[in-house]
Scaffold this active site. Structure first.
Site, PDB file in Angstrom:
ATOM      1  CG  ASP A  76      15.526 -17.982  55.153  1.00  0.00           C
ATOM      2  OD1 ASP A  76      16.592 -17.721  55.027  1.00  0.00           O
ATOM      3  OD2 ASP A  76      14.770 -17.344  55.627  1.00  0.00           O
TER       4      ASP A  76
ATOM      5  CD  GLU B 215      21.365 -21.226  59.670  1.00  0.00           C
ATOM      6  OE1 GLU B 215      20.244 -21.043  60.476  1.00  0.00           O
ATOM      7  OE2 GLU B 215      21.272 -20.119  59.029  1.00  0.00           O
TER       8      GLU B 215
END
Length: 374
Positions: free
Chosen positions: A64, A274
């Site tokens: 991420d 997301e």
């Protein structure tokens, strides 16, 4: 969805064989200030898999990545993956991260430093577990770390921590940011100095529980199961001058199809899942995001940081692994995509950060990046 079905989806999506590996990943050429070696015995892909890019670091597992350039140096704020021995499930309980480590480098392709722990969950008074994808920002001599973590009731909130150094250590505020929820905070600062906070993620990110603006623990396990209605949309709010609170209630960011209609919940190739990330190029705002169970990084464009944004295409095709999460930053004259896959471990919850150049066409569209070479 059962754990078995989760595993089958991942295998079907990527069709990449794995084989047992008896050694931990080898070290990077960087000189980290502190390292942690992944456990031996992880599964690794077969030798014939070819990757566009190699991991930035191999000493720890990272995912991420939120990349920024501060004072001419590149800083990457990733999740710090660990193996907590939790089986895979649709709500992401296997992603049991407990702290953050910042990566930095002078240039793309140069040595990467792994810095000491920037923030630990034990130092966040209101938090319980799962320190997921963070982001960072800078203003008036202070660096801000924005992070999602579950509170004592198991509800994701957005926290903020500050430091005088881009690598920390960061000191967390004693309470989460008021009025925030879900996960994947991303901060975009416009040319006029105004900053905006984007949040949201369905399934384990709990956005479906906030569909009405109030938390409902019974509002679907993964999403709202309304394929013929507008998809759940990410949220945005302008940050106040102090960068620690939102200056307005979170509101929806509309993602539209080519006909100007909201993308539907059943359109899994284009609907938001997301990983919001916003950047501006010229006069165009790019809203980029993960489609989740179709494993793509998609993008849409608009004329305001609030949107609406019109779907344009795919930034990054599926990587090896289940999740796909990214950031995009300009370094000098070149734009770069930061992303992750599971090259080092072959396991969905033990990922590694990579980077690749990003190319724009003359009309502003983005050339799709292929992370796996044929």
């Amino acid at each position: 969805m059962t754990t078995a079905r989760f595993a089958l989806l991942a295998a079907a999506a990527f069709s990449l064989p794995t084989a047992a590996c008896s050694q931990a990943p080898s070290g990077n050429t960087a000189a980290p200030t502190q390292t942690a070696t992944p456990a031996a015995g992880d599964a690794a892909p077969a030798a014939n898999v070819r990757y566009l890019s190699q991991p930035l670091v191999k000493e720890i597992y990272t995912a991420d990545p939120s990349a920024h350039v501060f004072n001419g140096r590149i800083y990457v704020y990733p999740s710090h993956d660990i193996d907590a021995g939790i089986p895979d499930d649709d709500l992401g309980n296997q992603y049991a991260m407990r702290d953050y480590r910042v990566l930095s480098m002078d240039r793309i392709g140069g040595p990467v430093t792994i810095h000491d722990v920037a923030l630990d969950v034990k130092d966040v008074p209101w938090a319980s577990k799962q320190m997921w994808a963070p982001d960072a920002a800078y203003k008036n001599g202070t660096y801000f770390l924005y992070f999602p973590v579950k509170d004592k009731q198991g509800i994701f909130r957005i926290g903020v921590a500050t430091s005088k150094s881009p690598t920390g250590p960061f000191k967390a505020d004693p309470q989460p940011m008021q009025g925030t929820y879900s996960m994947d905070p991303a901060v975009f600062t416009d040319a006029d100095g105004t900053s905006y906070l984007y949040v949201g993620g369905i399934w384990g990110g709990q956005l479906q529980n906030w569909a009405t603006g109030t938390y409902n623990k019974d509002a679907g396990v993964t999403d709202l199961k309304q394929d013929d209605k507008p998809a759940l949309m990410p949220r945005i709010a302008r940050l106040d001058a102090g960068m620690k609170q939102i200056a307005e209630p979170l509101k929806e960011v509309q993602i539209l199809d080519e006909q100007g209609k909201p993308v539907l919940g059943g359109d899994h190739d284009r609907r938001f899942f997301e990983a919001s990330w916003v950047f501006k190029r010229g006069n165009t705002y790019y809203f980029t995001y993960s489609t989740g169970d179709t494993h793509k990084i998609a993008y849409a464009t608009g004329t305001s940081p609030y949107g609406p944004f019109t779907y344009r295409g795919v930034v990054l095709n599926p990587v090896q692994g289940w999740t796909n999460h990214h950031s995009i930053v300009q370094v000098g004259d070149q734009w770069h995509l930061f992303y992750h896959d599971t090259q080092l471990s072959g396991k969905n919850h033990l990922r590694n950060v990579k980077t690749a150049p990003l190319t724009f066409n003359a009309d502003g569209t983005i050339q799709t990046v292929e992370p796996l070479l044929k």
